[in-house]
Scaffold this motif. Structure first.
Motif, PDB file in Angstrom:
ATOM      1  N   THR A 196       0.815  -1.215   0.000  1.00 31.55           N
ATOM      2  CA  THR A 196       0.000   0.000   0.000  1.00 31.55           C
ATOM      3  C   THR A 196       0.847   1.262   0.000  1.00 31.55           C
ATOM      4  O   THR A 196       0.354   2.339  -0.310  1.00 31.55           O
ATOM      5  CB  THR A 196      -0.924   0.005   1.247  1.00 31.55           C
ATOM      6  OG1 THR A 196      -1.646  -1.229   1.289  1.00 31.55           O
ATOM      7  CG2 THR A 196      -1.920   1.138   1.215  1.00 31.55           C
ATOM      8  N   LEU A 197       2.123   1.130   0.324  1.00 30.75           N
ATOM      9  CA  LEU A 197       2.964   2.314   0.507  1.00 30.75           C
ATOM     10  C   LEU A 197       3.061   3.171  -0.753  1.00 30.75           C
ATOM     11  O   LEU A 197       3.005   4.397  -0.684  1.00 30.75           O
ATOM     12  CB  LEU A 197       4.359   1.904   0.985  1.00 30.75           C
ATOM     13  CG  LEU A 197       5.347   3.051   1.200  1.00 30.75           C
ATOM     14  CD1 LEU A 197       4.768   4.121   2.113  1.00 30.75           C
ATOM     15  CD2 LEU A 197       6.663   2.517   1.756  1.00 30.75           C
ATOM     16  N   ALA A 198       3.212   2.547  -1.915  1.00 31.20           N
ATOM     17  CA  ALA A 198       3.311   3.323  -3.163  1.00 31.20           C
ATOM     18  C   ALA A 198       2.048   4.153  -3.381  1.00 31.20           C
ATOM     19  O   ALA A 198       2.129   5.320  -3.793  1.00 31.20           O
ATOM     20  CB  ALA A 198       3.547   2.390  -4.349  1.00 31.20           C
ATOM     21  N   ASP A 199       0.880   3.567  -3.086  1.00 28.16           N
ATOM     22  CA  ASP A 199      -0.377   4.313  -3.214  1.00 28.16           C
ATOM     23  C   ASP A 199      -0.430   5.468  -2.220  1.00 28.16           C
ATOM     24  O   ASP A 199      -0.943   6.547  -2.531  1.00 28.16           O
ATOM     25  CB  ASP A 199      -1.571   3.377  -2.983  1.00 28.16           C
ATOM     26  CG  ASP A 199      -1.705   2.329  -4.078  1.00 28.16           C
ATOM     27  OD1 ASP A 199      -1.234   2.593  -5.204  1.00 28.16           O
ATOM     28  OD2 ASP A 199      -2.262   1.254  -3.801  1.00 28.16           O
ATOM     29  N   SER A 214       4.552   8.446 -11.067  1.00 30.77           N
ATOM     30  CA  SER A 214       5.031   8.190  -9.712  1.00 30.77           C
ATOM     31  C   SER A 214       6.472   8.673  -9.564  1.00 30.77           C
ATOM     32  O   SER A 214       7.337   8.376 -10.402  1.00 30.77           O
ATOM     33  CB  SER A 214       4.961   6.695  -9.398  1.00 30.77           C
ATOM     34  OG  SER A 214       3.621   6.255  -9.386  1.00 30.77           O
ATOM     35  N   LEU A 215       6.721   9.416  -8.493  1.00 28.36           N
ATOM     36  CA  LEU A 215       8.054   9.973  -8.267  1.00 28.36           C
ATOM     37  C   LEU A 215       9.007   8.965  -7.632  1.00 28.36           C
ATOM     38  O   LEU A 215      10.222   9.089  -7.766  1.00 28.36           O
ATOM     39  CB  LEU A 215       7.965  11.209  -7.364  1.00 28.36           C
ATOM     40  CG  LEU A 215       7.577  12.534  -8.027  1.00 28.36           C
ATOM     41  CD1 LEU A 215       7.504  13.646  -6.991  1.00 28.36           C
ATOM     42  CD2 LEU A 215       8.598  12.899  -9.100  1.00 28.36           C
ATOM     43  N   THR A 217      10.634   5.269  -7.149  1.00 26.67           N
ATOM     44  CA  THR A 217      10.831   3.988  -7.822  1.00 26.67           C
ATOM     45  C   THR A 217      10.461   2.839  -6.885  1.00 26.67           C
ATOM     46  O   THR A 217      10.303   3.024  -5.673  1.00 26.67           O
ATOM     47  CB  THR A 217      12.303   3.817  -8.245  1.00 26.67           C
ATOM     48  OG1 THR A 217      13.122   3.726  -7.071  1.00 26.67           O
ATOM     49  CG2 THR A 217      12.759   4.993  -9.108  1.00 26.67           C
ATOM     50  N   ARG A 218      10.332   1.644  -7.453  1.00 24.44           N
ATOM     51  CA  ARG A 218       9.983   0.489  -6.632  1.00 24.44           C
ATOM     52  C   ARG A 218      11.041   0.210  -5.575  1.00 24.44           C
ATOM     53  O   ARG A 218      10.734  -0.124  -4.432  1.00 24.44           O
ATOM     54  CB  ARG A 218       9.803  -0.746  -7.526  1.00 24.44           C
ATOM     55  CG  ARG A 218       8.583  -0.673  -8.425  1.00 24.44           C
ATOM     56  CD  ARG A 218       8.446  -1.962  -9.230  1.00 24.44           C
ATOM     57  NE  ARG A 218       7.273  -1.922 -10.096  1.00 24.44           N
ATOM     58  CZ  ARG A 218       6.907  -2.897 -10.916  1.00 24.44           C
ATOM     59  NH1 ARG A 218       7.651  -4.013 -10.978  1.00 24.44           N
ATOM     60  NH2 ARG A 218       5.831  -2.783 -11.662  1.00 24.44           N
ATOM     61  N   GLY A 219      12.303   0.346  -5.971  1.00 24.02           N
ATOM     62  CA  GLY A 219      13.382   0.140  -5.009  1.00 24.02           C
ATOM     63  C   GLY A 219      13.330   1.137  -3.872  1.00 24.02           C
ATOM     64  O   GLY A 219      13.590   0.797  -2.712  1.00 24.02           O
ATOM     65  N   ALA A 220      12.987   2.385  -4.211  1.00 33.12           N
ATOM     66  CA  ALA A 220      12.871   3.424  -3.186  1.00 33.12           C
ATOM     67  C   ALA A 220      11.750   3.097  -2.215  1.00 33.12           C
ATOM     68  O   ALA A 220      11.886   3.262  -0.993  1.00 33.12           O
ATOM     69  CB  ALA A 220      12.621   4.778  -3.845  1.00 33.12           C
ATOM     70  N   VAL A 221      10.634   2.614  -2.736  1.00 33.35           N
ATOM     71  CA  VAL A 221       9.480   2.279  -1.891  1.00 33.35           C
ATOM     72  C   VAL A 221       9.816   1.115  -0.967  1.00 33.35           C
ATOM     73  O   VAL A 221       9.486   1.132   0.228  1.00 33.35           O
ATOM     74  CB  VAL A 221       8.250   1.951  -2.762  1.00 33.35           C
ATOM     75  CG1 VAL A 221       7.102   1.422  -1.902  1.00 33.35           C
ATOM     76  CG2 VAL A 221       7.794   3.188  -3.534  1.00 33.35           C
ATOM     77  N   GLY A 255      15.026   7.630  -6.218  1.00 31.65           N
ATOM     78  CA  GLY A 255      15.431   6.238  -6.270  1.00 31.65           C
ATOM     79  C   GLY A 255      15.881   5.726  -4.920  1.00 31.65           C
ATOM     80  O   GLY A 255      15.821   6.426  -3.900  1.00 31.65           O
ATOM     81  N   ARG A 256      16.369   4.497  -4.922  1.00 29.94           N
ATOM     82  CA  ARG A 256      16.825   3.862  -3.685  1.00 29.94           C
ATOM     83  C   ARG A 256      17.965   4.644  -3.032  1.00 29.94           C
ATOM     84  O   ARG A 256      18.026   4.781  -1.810  1.00 29.94           O
ATOM     85  CB  ARG A 256      17.263   2.427  -3.987  1.00 29.94           C
ATOM     86  CG  ARG A 256      17.704   1.646  -2.774  1.00 29.94           C
ATOM     87  CD  ARG A 256      18.206   0.264  -3.170  1.00 29.94           C
ATOM     88  NE  ARG A 256      18.738  -0.444  -2.014  1.00 29.94           N
ATOM     89  CZ  ARG A 256      18.016  -1.217  -1.218  1.00 29.94           C
ATOM     90  NH1 ARG A 256      16.734  -1.374  -1.456  1.00 29.94           N
ATOM     91  NH2 ARG A 256      18.580  -1.830  -0.197  1.00 29.94           N
TER      92      ARG A 256
END
Length: 305
Positions: A196-199, A214-215, A217-221, A255-256
């Protein structure tokens, strides 16, 4: 800061509990709906418990904003009140004139008469206490006695207690067992899960005026969730700092590596995710060690005749 750079009207991750940024997650929605339902059915005490930073105050403000005109609400953000101060505060909020020299029994009679009059007008009085774990024991008992005021059909005063987990310890005291027995609904406010965090991040950004992709990235999330433990307040702190880093580096996304910089700069997130300490290359130690072992293994087997 970075508002103009990312096309924002305002700061998206401010720590101020603004209902504009209330994220309607499944967990928060369930708690809010339960409390609203309980209040509309004139139940007595309602308890909401959550760890520090899980959004209790924001939920409280959302609750107050969601109640219709048939409710008269009194909000206590600072629970350090004496019993007399509590009664005086309630009297003021419901429109009872009082003075410091008014006898306690007279003030209580005036409060009761006013509550009865409001009930006759089909209005319900709700007292919301934030940080309830800090309320003195004598004041809690005075609060319980106030809820004794009732008609033959319903309570004249409903109470919502919001507090940290220590509230459970307070209510488990033997001398407060009568109050604990009156708690009709008890809810726990959880954290934000990784899926849910990305949302959540996107919702906060869009509420602040952002209209792009989306600002984060998946790695950052993923890293942000591990470092924050899903606690909204820590998420907001890390997201804000990561945006600052990206702005300073002239990047269009977070990013991450930018989140890693934010984690290093945040004491509480380092404590929660100390095993996530990031190397200069943006790798976590366990990942770096794993890759090293794989490399050694390939060299060993590849070089063995």
């Amino acid at each position: 800061m970075y508002q103009d750079y990312f096309g924002l009207r305002e700061m998206p991750f401010s720590l101020t509990p603004d209902t504009q940024f209330f994220f309607d997650s499944a967990a928060h929605r369930a708690v809010l709906n339960t409390v609203l339902l309980a209040l509309r059915h004139s139940e007595g005490f309602i308890k909401i418990v959550g760890e520090v930073g899980t959004g209790k105050t924001l939920l409280c403000r959302k609750l107050l904003a969601s109640l219709g005109p048939e409710f008269l609400t009194a909000y206590i953000p600072n629970p350090y009140l004496t019993p007399d101060e509590l009664k005086g505060f309630l009297a003021q909020e419901i429109g009872v004139p009082s003075s410091p020299d008014m006898p306690a029994y007279q003030l209580l009679n005036e409060i009761y008469a006013r509550l009865v009059a409001l009930a006759a007008e089909k209005r319900r009085v709700v007292l919301v206490v934030d940080e309830a774990q800090a309320m003195p024991r004598e004041t809690i008992e005075a609060l319980r006695l106030l809820t004794n005021l009732e008609t033959e059909k319903s309570k004249l005063l409903q109470v919502v207690l919001l507090g940290q987990p220590e509230l459970e310890d307070v209510l488990n005291r033997s001398d407060l067992r009568q109050l604990k027995q009156r708690i009709v609904f008890s809810e726990t406010l959880g954290t934000i899960d990784r899926r849910t965090l990305a949302d959540y991040l996107d919702f906060r950004l869009q509420s602040a005026g952002y209209r792009g992709r989306s600002l984060f990235t998946r790695g950052a999330v993923r890293l942000m969730h591990r470092a924050s433990g899903g606690i909204p307040r820590l998420i907001n702190v890390l997201a804000h700092k990561a945006l600052l880093v990206s702005f300073g580096q002239g990047r269009s996304m977070v990013g991450r590596a930018q989140v890693a910089r934010a984690v290093k700069d945040t004491t509480e997130s380092r404590r929660l995710g100390r095993w996530l300490s990031v190397t200069p290359f943006g790798w976590t130690p366990w990942l770096a060690v794993s890759l090293l072992l794989v490399g050694v293994g390939l060299w060993w087997y590849g070089g063995t005749p």
